[in-house]
Design a protein around this motif. Structure first.
Motif, mmCIF file in Angstrom:
data_model
loop_
_atom_site.group_PDB
_atom_site.id
_atom_site.type_symbol
_atom_site.label_atom_id
_atom_site.label_comp_id
_atom_site.label_asym_id
_atom_site.label_seq_id
_atom_site.Cartn_x
_atom_site.Cartn_y
_atom_site.Cartn_z
ATOM 1 N N THR A 425 -16.079 3.314 40.610
ATOM 2 C CA THR A 425 -15.346 3.814 41.776
ATOM 3 C C THR A 425 -15.426 2.868 42.966
ATOM 4 O OG1 THR A 425 -17.251 5.051 42.633
ATOM 5 C CG2 THR A 425 -15.842 6.163 41.033
ATOM 6 N N GLU A 631 -15.967 13.046 37.066
ATOM 7 C CA GLU A 631 -14.647 13.363 36.520
ATOM 8 C C GLU A 631 -14.477 12.867 35.089
ATOM 9 O OE1 GLU A 631 -15.363 11.930 39.371
ATOM 10 O OE2 GLU A 631 -13.891 12.339 40.949
ATOM 11 N N TYR A 653 -19.240 21.329 36.004
ATOM 12 C CA TYR A 653 -18.288 20.527 35.237
ATOM 13 C C TYR A 653 -17.327 21.410 34.443
ATOM 14 C CZ TYR A 653 -16.384 16.955 32.186
ATOM 15 O OH TYR A 653 -15.521 16.118 31.520
ATOM 16 N N TYR A 656 -14.725 22.540 36.811
ATOM 17 C CA TYR A 656 -13.780 21.463 37.109
ATOM 18 C C TYR A 656 -12.777 21.279 35.978
ATOM 19 C CZ TYR A 656 -12.051 16.705 37.723
ATOM 20 O OH TYR A 656 -11.249 15.602 37.832
ATOM 21 N N ARG A 657 -13.270 21.354 34.732
ATOM 22 C CA ARG A 657 -12.383 21.162 33.593
ATOM 23 C C ARG A 657 -11.373 22.294 33.433
ATOM 24 N NH1 ARG A 657 -13.796 17.905 29.311
ATOM 25 N NH2 ARG A 657 -11.764 18.579 28.554
ATOM 26 N N ARG A 710 -7.512 19.497 43.086
ATOM 27 C CA ARG A 710 -8.545 19.299 42.055
ATOM 28 C C ARG A 710 -9.496 18.168 42.446
ATOM 29 N NH1 ARG A 710 -8.755 17.501 36.315
ATOM 30 N NH2 ARG A 710 -9.993 19.053 35.201
ATOM 31 N N HIS A 711 -8.968 17.137 43.107
ATOM 32 C CA HIS A 711 -9.823 16.051 43.566
ATOM 33 C C HIS A 711 -10.749 16.542 44.679
ATOM 34 C CE1 HIS A 711 -11.150 11.964 44.001
ATOM 35 N NE2 HIS A 711 -10.814 11.927 45.286
ATOM 36 N N ALA A 714 -13.560 18.209 43.043
ATOM 37 C CA ALA A 714 -14.485 17.248 42.445
ATOM 38 C C ALA A 714 -15.407 16.644 43.507
ATOM 39 C CB ALA A 714 -13.706 16.142 41.735
ATOM 40 N N LYS A 718 -19.408 17.001 43.628
ATOM 41 C CA LYS A 718 -20.245 15.802 43.568
ATOM 42 C C LYS A 718 -21.257 15.744 44.711
ATOM 43 C CE LYS A 718 -17.975 11.931 42.476
ATOM 44 N NZ LYS A 718 -16.878 10.958 42.381
#
Length: 792
Positions: A425, A631, A653, A656-657, A710-711, A714, A718
């Motif tokens: 990243t 991600e 997670y 998130y999925r 969605r980001h 995430a 995080k």
């Protein structure tokens, strides 16, 4: 060997020092001037009961102990080593020549004032229980705000915390068979986290003091090891809020061969503790308590030890002397155990040992965010080994401070390395760190989490490369490439790609001579095959990976006609001598340890984490999502026992999925998220997350999150991973259930290996002793197995 011990607060009594004041009138005059009243009257008459008040107790005791020490010096030789319990440590440092009498009194007076201002606290001596049992008792009593303050003996522990919490502790002690408790007459929670405000103010005061290096070894309360040549101010400041490791101090004296001690103090307090250590079973004593051993360690080759002023019978100078200020940013040289074993030194590749300048074919791999600390790396280097500083996750300023400290540490001779962790990243961060490493002329790097060779790695490896007089290509820098897949290892075993070399030439990052030499060398001479391990892991099996990589190395050496063969190492799961022996049998040229070093006094993480690690078994780890590659579903191996991190991280997670954003979560899930993970309302947590990305120069992440729900989810999730890692390193007791501790099963295997030995307590597991145990044990294991399978 003779040691002098100085008692601390609690040993005071009215009438103390009566026979001493007349003998040393010059000291008395200085003390009267500094304190603004008669120290004789304070000690002998105790007006208004001030001798029981911290602000007066501490300077009065310091003066009386100093006079008694001066008398002892006038009567005979100085001791071989010094130590003091809490306040008594100042008298030990005075006797060692670290400051003069007046300077020490001014320091103690300020310490007494700051500690005397603390109120609302209490201290309780718990008798009949070991420290681990006391910690468990505090947990059962719900006393999360109470700390272990004095670790006096194996079964005498003082706890410290708010007065309101002590009732529960007393009740828990009384309900425990064989245990009893005694309240101490203090108004503050000394040597606990509650003294940190006082510690910070005291640290600012100590910055104005010039300390001299100790002329005689002084064992520090904070570490249980000798004071360094520099750094006294830091240790004295930490002492206010850190536990007094007196039991470790006494064991260090035994280990150094001390067989005679003398106590200074108005009441006998320390000699019974010394006797308890001498009476301990051999398994609780250091294995190398040989008289004179420390002299072998401390000696500088080719130079006799300078006689100190105290050993010549000289009294500590009075006011007016001008001590030389020692640079504060020069780290102390640790005092490691000697590491010498001919059989262990023959394991692995002799060429590897020569190239890396190490005694054993053994490395200590890096651990994230400085858990592989400067102290850990320096101690290994001083022992003829190498560790890699854990630069991953740290900002450049922090890494640069570490590099400066390592470069200034005497005795390392370049035996240290730094981790270069690939970050998908933030590719620019990798380039910036490489530039920093080259600017500081770092010669050794451990590359981790790379899936291919990058320009930054090529630049580091081949800066300074050249052709020798006979035309052989030579690289002056080493690169250990940690890989878990043969196709990735093949990239590192090959010379750098031509397009990478052309790019670096065009940018001026390599010279034509460096690029020409690079064409005849592999990107990494040493490949470390990473089996199932702590942190990022593919769950690989070393039994399959190491032979495969070794065969590939032979093939690539022949294909590229290298002047020297490629070498293959092994890491992951190396927690016992048998495991290390197996790695060498599989064909490893060297081994790299990880998890076992995290549970050492030198590791840069909290005591709470080390306590947790020391209690693990082989089954007490689990897999969780990796915060940096959340991600992508990348996994890390973490501690499962005693923390809910793995379960909560896996649930995040899954959310998130299966969801498109935070608005898609039901009320119960949002409540769980706020209460158990984020520890704040969503709006507040998101505000903190935004601030973090702006401060780290990544505002584009926030802009993207505003467009993509969605980001945003995430990034918010995080933040939990970042916070849980910091909480574990800081030892935040309120976040114990969320500690994120990267660890593999090797830690549990090592715990079983050292159970019932001197290395069972983690505070005895110094990193060079871990290396010594694993390597010498591996050599012994191989010899025994070979003998068993050899026909008569």
């Amino acid at each position: 060997m003779k040691a002098w011990l100085f008692a601390g607060q609690g040993s005071q009594r009215a009438g103390m020092g009566e026979a001493l004041f007349d003998r040393f009138p010059e000291y008395e005059a200085v003390a009267d001037r500094v304190l603004g009243e008669s120290v004789r009257a304070l000690c002998l008459d105790d007006p208004d009961g001030r001798l029981q008040r911290t602000r007066w107790t501490q300077p009065a005791l310091y003066v009386v102990n100093a006079l008694a020490c001066a008398q002892a010096l006038a009567e005979g030789r100085a001791p071989d080593v010094l130590a003091g319990h809490s306040l008594g440590e100042y008298n030990a440092l005075l006797a060692a020549g670290c400051f003069g009498f007046e300077t020490g009194l001014r320091i103690v007076r300020r310490r007494g004032e700051l500690m005397g201002e603390a109120d609302g606290g209490a201290m309780l001596a718990v008798l009949g229980l070991a420290p681990d049992a006391v910690r468990a008792l505090l947990d059962r009593a719900g006393a999360t705000d109470v700390d272990l303050a004095n670790l006096n003996t194996a079964t005498q522990v003082v706890v410290s915390g708010p007065a309101g919490s002590m009732d529960a502790v007393r009740a828990a002690v009384r309900a425990t068979p064989g245990a009893r408790c005694v309240p101490l007459a203090t108004s503050g929670a000394f040597h606990s986290r509650h003294m940190r405000p006082a510690q910070e103010r005291f640290a600012a005061f100590l910055d104005t003091i010039a300390f001299r290096p100790p002329r005689i070894p002084v064992i520090a309360n904070v570490t249980g090891r000798p004071y360094p040549a520099d750094g006294a101010a830091e240790l004295l400041a930490r002492q206010i809020s850190a536990p007094v490791r007196w039991h470790e101090t006494l064991r260090e004296l035994v280990r150094r061969g001390v067989d005679e001690v003398r106590e200074f103090g108005p009441r006998p307090m320390l000699l019974p503790m010394w006797q308890s250590v001498l009476a301990a079973p051999d398994t609780e004593r250091e294995p190398d308590a040989v008289p004179g051993r420390e002299r072998e360690r401390d000696a500088v080759p080719g130079r006799e030890r300078e006689p100190d002023a105290l050993s010549r019978g000289e009294r500590e100078p009075l006011p007016g002397s001008a001590p030389v200020r020692v640079a504060r940013d020069t780290p102390a040289a640790p005092e490691p155990e000697p590491v010498r074993d001919p059989a262990a030194a023959r394991l692995g590749s002799a060429e590897f040992r020569q190239d890396h300048g190490v005694r054993y074919a053994y490395l200590a791999g890096s651990m994230f965010r400085g858990v592989s600390s400067v102290e850990l790396v320096a101690r290994l280097g001083r022992a003829g080994l190498r560790g890699y500083f854990g630069a991953g996750g740290l900002d450049l300023g922090t890494v640069e401070q570490a590099l400066t400290a390592l470069a200034r540490t005497p005795g390392l001779d370049g035996r240290y390395g730094v981790n270069l962790l690939h970050d998908l990243t933030r590719p620019g961060a990798e380039d910036a760190l490489t530039a920093l490493l080259l600017r500081h002329d770092v010669r050794h790097v451990e590359a981790a989490a790379f899936t291919t060779v990058t320009p930054a790695l090529v630049r580091f490896r081949f800066t300074g490369a050249h052709r020798a007089a006979d035309g052989t290509p030579v690289a002056v820098r080493t690169l250990i490439a940690k890989c878990s897949r043969p196709e990735v290892a093949a990239h590192f075993m090959a010379p750098p790609a031509e397009d990478l070399l052309r790019r670096l030439l065009a940018e001026g990052a390599l010279t034509p001579a460096e690029a020409e030499a690079a064409r005849g060398l592999p990107v990494a001479q040493d490949i470390c095959v990473e089996g199932d391990s702590a942190g990022h892991t593919d769950g690989g099996v070393s039994l399959a990976l190491v032979p495969t990589a070794a065969a590939l190395a032979e093939e690539m050496t022949a294909r590229h006609n290298y002047p020297r063969r490629l070498r293959v190492g092994a890491c992951g799961g190396l927690g016992t001598p048998e495991a290390v022996a197996a790695a060498f049998v599989l064909g490893a040229d060297f081994v790299v340890t990880g998890s076992v070093n995290q549970c050492s006094p030198q590791a840069g993480t909290s005591d709470a984490v080390k306590d947790l690690l020391a209690a693990l078994d082989v089954q007490d780890t689990a897999y969780a999502p990796a915060g940096d590659l959340f991600e992508l579903g990348s996994r890390v191996q973490v501690v499962r026992k005693g923390t809910l991190f793995a379960a909560r991280a896996n649930k995040l997670y899954q959310l998130y999925r299966s969801h498109t954003g935070l608005d898609d979560l039901d009320e119960a899930t949002l409540a769980w998220l706020e209460h158990d993970c984020l520890r704040a309302p969503l709006a507040q947590a998101w505000s903190r997350t935004c601030a973090h990305y702006r401060d780290t120069g990544r505002p584009h992440e926030i802009e993207r999150a505003e467009r993509e729900p969605r980001h945003r989810m995430a990034l918010l999730f995080k933040s939990y991973f970042a916070r849980t890692h910091r909480a574990a390193q800081d030892g935040d007791p309120a976040e114990r259930a969320n500690y994120q501790v990267h660890c593999g099963p090797a830690a549990g295997a090592f715990n079983r290996c050292v159970a019932g030995t001197a290395l069972e307590p983690w505070r005895e597991r110094h990193v060079e002793r871990i290396a010594e145990l694993l390597m010498t044990g591996a050599a012994r294991t191989l010899a025994e197995r070979l003998a068993a399978y050899t026909c008569p």
